[in-house]
Design a protein around this motif. Structure first.
Motif, mmCIF file in Angstrom:
data_model
loop_
_atom_site.group_PDB
_atom_site.id
_atom_site.type_symbol
_atom_site.label_atom_id
_atom_site.label_comp_id
_atom_site.label_asym_id
_atom_site.label_seq_id
_atom_site.Cartn_x
_atom_site.Cartn_y
_atom_site.Cartn_z
ATOM 1 N N ALA A 165 0.813 -1.216 0.000
ATOM 2 C CA ALA A 165 0.000 0.000 0.000
ATOM 3 C C ALA A 165 0.847 1.266 0.000
ATOM 4 N N LYS A 166 2.176 1.131 0.088
ATOM 5 C CA LYS A 166 3.051 2.312 0.137
ATOM 6 C C LYS A 166 2.856 3.208 -1.080
ATOM 7 N N ALA A 167 2.688 2.609 -2.257
ATOM 8 C CA ALA A 167 2.511 3.401 -3.479
ATOM 9 C C ALA A 167 1.222 4.209 -3.444
ATOM 10 N N LEU A 168 0.259 3.785 -2.619
ATOM 11 C CA LEU A 168 -1.022 4.475 -2.532
ATOM 12 C C LEU A 168 -1.036 5.532 -1.434
ATOM 13 N N VAL A 169 -0.373 5.249 -0.321
ATOM 14 C CA VAL A 169 -0.448 6.139 0.839
ATOM 15 C C VAL A 169 0.862 6.858 1.120
ATOM 16 N N GLY A 170 1.931 6.558 0.363
ATOM 17 C CA GLY A 170 3.238 7.153 0.617
ATOM 18 C C GLY A 170 3.306 8.618 0.232
ATOM 19 N N THR A 171 4.433 9.235 0.556
ATOM 20 C CA THR A 171 4.610 10.679 0.323
ATOM 21 C C THR A 171 5.677 10.993 -0.707
ATOM 22 N N GLU A 172 6.198 9.975 -1.379
ATOM 23 C CA GLU A 172 7.202 10.231 -2.415
ATOM 24 C C GLU A 172 6.548 10.965 -3.598
ATOM 25 N N PRO A 173 7.349 11.706 -4.378
ATOM 26 C CA PRO A 173 6.773 12.475 -5.507
ATOM 27 C C PRO A 173 5.978 11.628 -6.487
ATOM 28 N N THR A 174 6.398 10.366 -6.680
ATOM 29 C CA THR A 174 5.711 9.508 -7.647
ATOM 30 C C THR A 174 4.505 8.786 -7.051
ATOM 31 N N GLU A 175 4.300 8.918 -5.735
ATOM 32 C CA GLU A 175 3.226 8.193 -5.072
ATOM 33 C C GLU A 175 1.983 9.071 -4.939
ATOM 34 N N GLN A 176 0.863 8.435 -4.601
ATOM 35 C CA GLN A 176 -0.436 9.110 -4.600
ATOM 36 C C GLN A 176 -0.887 9.533 -3.209
ATOM 37 N N GLY A 177 0.013 9.449 -2.215
ATOM 38 C CA GLY A 177 -0.353 9.710 -0.832
ATOM 39 C C GLY A 177 -1.074 11.018 -0.572
ATOM 40 N N PRO A 178 -0.510 12.176 -0.976
ATOM 41 C CA PRO A 178 -1.184 13.447 -0.693
ATOM 42 C C PRO A 178 -2.600 13.526 -1.255
ATOM 43 N N ALA A 238 -1.539 4.287 -8.476
ATOM 44 C CA ALA A 238 -0.653 3.621 -7.531
ATOM 45 C C ALA A 238 -0.197 2.265 -8.060
ATOM 46 N N GLY A 239 -1.050 1.625 -8.859
ATOM 47 C CA GLY A 239 -0.649 0.355 -9.461
ATOM 48 C C GLY A 239 0.530 0.500 -10.389
ATOM 49 N N HIS A 240 0.572 1.598 -11.148
ATOM 50 C CA HIS A 240 1.702 1.837 -12.043
ATOM 51 C C HIS A 240 2.991 2.035 -11.261
ATOM 52 N N VAL A 241 2.886 2.759 -10.138
ATOM 53 C CA VAL A 241 4.071 2.977 -9.294
ATOM 54 C C VAL A 241 4.491 1.674 -8.621
#
Length: 255
Positions: A165-178, A238-241
């Motif tokens: 779930a990191k790619a969905l909730v993370g804060t990296e520029p490529t992630e969807q967290g924000p 997030a799936g792509h990331v």
């Protein structure tokens, strides 16, 4: 919806070829038949309602359609609607992308989101056309419960996804967290649920307060609809990331 699928495929014969087989264990095969069944029953129901509203005229065919058991046809139609609401989540979970396939709750999450967004859309339209207050109050209760169920399904999905779930909730520029936390969770779930809770506990006194409450109710419905859109958008992105993260992919393959 079948015409949209045919248009997306580009060639109509591809859709006909998919109807040649029925595989219970194939998500694509089940999805096509589910889409066909939903389109059939929803189309028949819409035609019956048009006949009852005298949109089709007063000829014998329209009168015959108006006598058909619309509520009876809604039973199998509702089954196909629920199936279709969670189908995209099940289809994504059948892939090898970690954020989609790690948890089996993605289909349930999409079903709960479909319930909350459809209720919000119905409520939004009924407020525009001026439905009775009693009807809107019942819809508020249903909308409140559907949002709560969606929140529970969402956090169950995140809990069972683990590291994926990191790619969905993370804060990296490529992630969807924000976008996920602020727009989808905060603006599309938590805020509407809190406002709806306030509306359900507040009594209506006079016509001006009813109008104000109606405006707030439309805002709540709009927020839920926006949240439902961003849920699917962030999950897909997030799936792509997630698929590009080699460590998460290897971790997911070891399960």
């Amino acid at each position: 919806m079948s015409p949209l699928l045919i248009k997306d495929l580009g060639r109509p014969e591809k859709f006909l070829n998919m109807l040649r087989v029925f595989k219970f264990k194939s998500p694509m095969s089940m999805g096509v038949w589910g889409l066909l069944g939903f389109s059939l029953f929803s189309g028949i129901t819409a035609v019956i309602q048009a006949a009852k509203d005298n949109i089709l005229g007063n000829w014998w065919g329209a009168r015959l359609l108006a006598r058909l058991p619309q509520k009876l046809l809604a039973v199998p139609g509702s089954f196909f609607a629920v199936f279709l609401g969670g189908y995209t989540g099940v289809l994504l979970a059948s892939t090898s992308v970690p954020v989609w396939s790690r948890s089996r709750m993605l289909g349930a999450l999409f079903v709960s989101s479909a319930f909350s967004t459809s209720t919000a859309l119905i409520s939004f339209i009924l407020r525009i056309i001026g439905a009775p207050v009693k009807t809107l109050h019942k819809l508020e209760r249903i909308e409140w419960m559907n949002i709560l169920i969606e929140m529970v399904s969402l956090f169950a999905y995140l809990r069972t996804s683990g590291r994926a779930a990191k790619a969905l909730v993370g804060t990296e520029p490529t992630e969807q967290g924000p976008t996920f936390w602020r727009v989808m969770v905060g603006g599309g779930l938590v805020l509407p649920w809190l406002v709806q809770t306030f509306l359900l506990t507040k009594k209506q006194t006079h016509s001006s307060s009813r109008k104000k409450r109606g405006g707030i109710g439309m805002l709540v419905s709009a927020l839920v609809l926006i949240g439902g859109y961003f849920l699917r958008r962030t999950v897909v992105k997030a799936g792509h990331v997630s698929s590009a993260d080699a460590r998460t992919t290897l971790w997911n393959a070891r399960r």
